[in-house]
Design a protein around this motif. Sequence first.
Motif, PDB file in Angstrom:
ATOM      1  N   LEU A   1       0.818  -1.215   0.000  1.00  0.00           N
ATOM      2  CA  LEU A   1       0.000   0.000   0.000  1.00  0.00           C
ATOM      3  C   LEU A   1       0.852   1.265   0.000  1.00  0.00           C
ATOM      4  CD1 LEU A   1      -3.039  -0.829   2.312  1.00  0.00           C
ATOM      5  CD2 LEU A   1      -2.946  -0.712  -0.163  1.00  0.00           C
TER       6      LEU A   1
ATOM      7  N   SER B   1       2.126   1.701  -3.531  1.00  0.00           N
ATOM      8  CA  SER B   1       1.056   2.167  -4.419  1.00  0.00           C
ATOM      9  C   SER B   1       0.688   3.611  -4.125  1.00  0.00           C
ATOM     10  CB  SER B   1      -0.183   1.275  -4.258  1.00  0.00           C
ATOM     11  OG  SER B   1       0.097  -0.057  -4.586  1.00  0.00           O
TER      12      SER B   1
ATOM     13  N   ARG C   1      -7.436   1.700  -1.087  1.00  0.00           N
ATOM     14  CA  ARG C   1      -6.808   1.041  -2.230  1.00  0.00           C
ATOM     15  C   ARG C   1      -7.469   1.466  -3.548  1.00  0.00           C
ATOM     16  NH1 ARG C   1      -6.698  -4.277  -4.510  1.00  0.00           N
ATOM     17  NH2 ARG C   1      -4.566  -5.039  -4.802  1.00  0.00           N
TER      18      ARG C   1
END
Length: 555
Positions: free
Chosen positions: A104, A107, A339
């Motif tokens: 995470l 990203s 996300r």
Amino acid sequence: MKKAAGQFWALCRPFWGQRSSVQAWLIMLVMLALGGSVIWLNVLFVQWTKSFYDALTALDGGKIYALVKEYALYILIYVFAIVYEVWFRKLLIIRWRGALTAELVDSWLAKRAFYRMSLSGRVDNPDQRIAQDIEIFVTKTIGLTVDLLLNPIQLFTFVFILWQLSGVQQITLFGNEWTIHGYLVWVVLVYTLAGTLVTHLLGKKMHGLTVSKERLEGNFRASLLRKHDNAEQIAQYGGEQQEKSHLARHFQAVTGNWRSLMNAERNMNLFIVGYTRVSQIVPVFAALPLLLNKTVTFGGLMQIRSAFNQVHIVLSWFIRVYPALIELSASMQRLSQFRAEILQHQSQQEQADAGKRLQIGSLSFRTPQGQPLLHNVAFHCEPGSWSKLTGESGLGKSTLLRTLNGLWPYYDGQWQLQEGRSLLLPQQSYLGHGTLAEILCYPQPVLAASDALREALDKVGLGAWRDRLDEQLNWDRIFSGGERQRLAFARALLARPETLWLDEATSSLDHAAARALLALVRRELPGTTVVAVTHQQELDDLFPQHYDLGRFRPA
């Protein structure tokens, strides 16, 4: 339910669905083996219970002492199995948490999604989602998964034992005689299902309150951090009372949510506590007819009680873990939203073409709320040229630089960047944490040649720090605004970009110091294209090209 399952698998797949997860699966198998051994020991404890209480009733001292020794051996194995199951569980948690955190974070920071997310404001407290929600999700998922895999084994094992102990019971109901096989199993089943239904009805309100709790707690903590990070400015303004009011409002929201959650938990616990306590005596009353009929001994009654409780523990799993399920659901929802938001903002990243010169044609951009800023901006900069962008404050000059650097997503049009590396020096440069050498070379790794770092500090007027490269201090508190801007120019000298963007990069410096730094850049980086936004008109003569952005204001 389908959506929740998809969200759950999306969070699990990167760690559990890869070939590199073999070790994780092996750890899970070890945990299940240890859990299975605990179930086997519980079976032995149930059998031991009958023997012990029968020996106690018969006052058979020799048998009692032998059973105590046997019990001590069981306890030794039991302690080993429980302790190492917990140890392997924590090992698996930190491995998965580390992998999910890395995924995470990567990203979030990739393609500058973190910056665009801060503009949209649709996701609150990313720090809390990464640091806290991941820990909750991973911990609860592993714990609940192990329970789900072991519970059927424990259930069938002790249902079989309880069924045998129940025998056959004859009851008369409405004038008819009924024969019930394994009646104690039906008693525990009905009792537990009723408890599960009531628990869900009383506790379903807690999901939304738990999601709100995480958000409000995160807002309060973020507000505290902002006070810490801006302590000097707050003190200079004397804004303590205003900040206290802000914190009080945040905490008032936390308190309101807490009271609502507290009342919901009270209503559920009023049932659960009583239900749990009554469950201790239910098997005794249920098996009392067998004892009165002398079908079982007192030891047999205690054995039935132990087996009944084991079945009840498994069937009451939903009741026991209901708060954990709510926490898992809330954390999964927040992580899935986080996300999805990352992926959406990553998709907004478009790589500009690169050529021999900076070329902008028909570029328009707007605020996140959709308000137009500049329309059909068009100009070009030759390699090595120095250009100044002019216009009144609030026109959109800094936003144009952000757009050209691939930061601002709210635009239409195309542009061509000059080939090579570019560097943007903002009005207030980010310093970060680490040694002076690390913040000087940021965002690149520290240069091995310390002489180059010392020389850069000397050139920008920070020579007093040349021999303190290895010191690690709170740089935000150490360096003044002007010193931060000097350090930013030192970064430019070390990075040697082909294009240098200056966004009010000398605003904290006096006229002479600003001219000296810009002259230093022209001397040290003669081939660098410089594009500047500045309201220091005394520097105008350093920029041969001036582009008035006011003419691109929307009609």
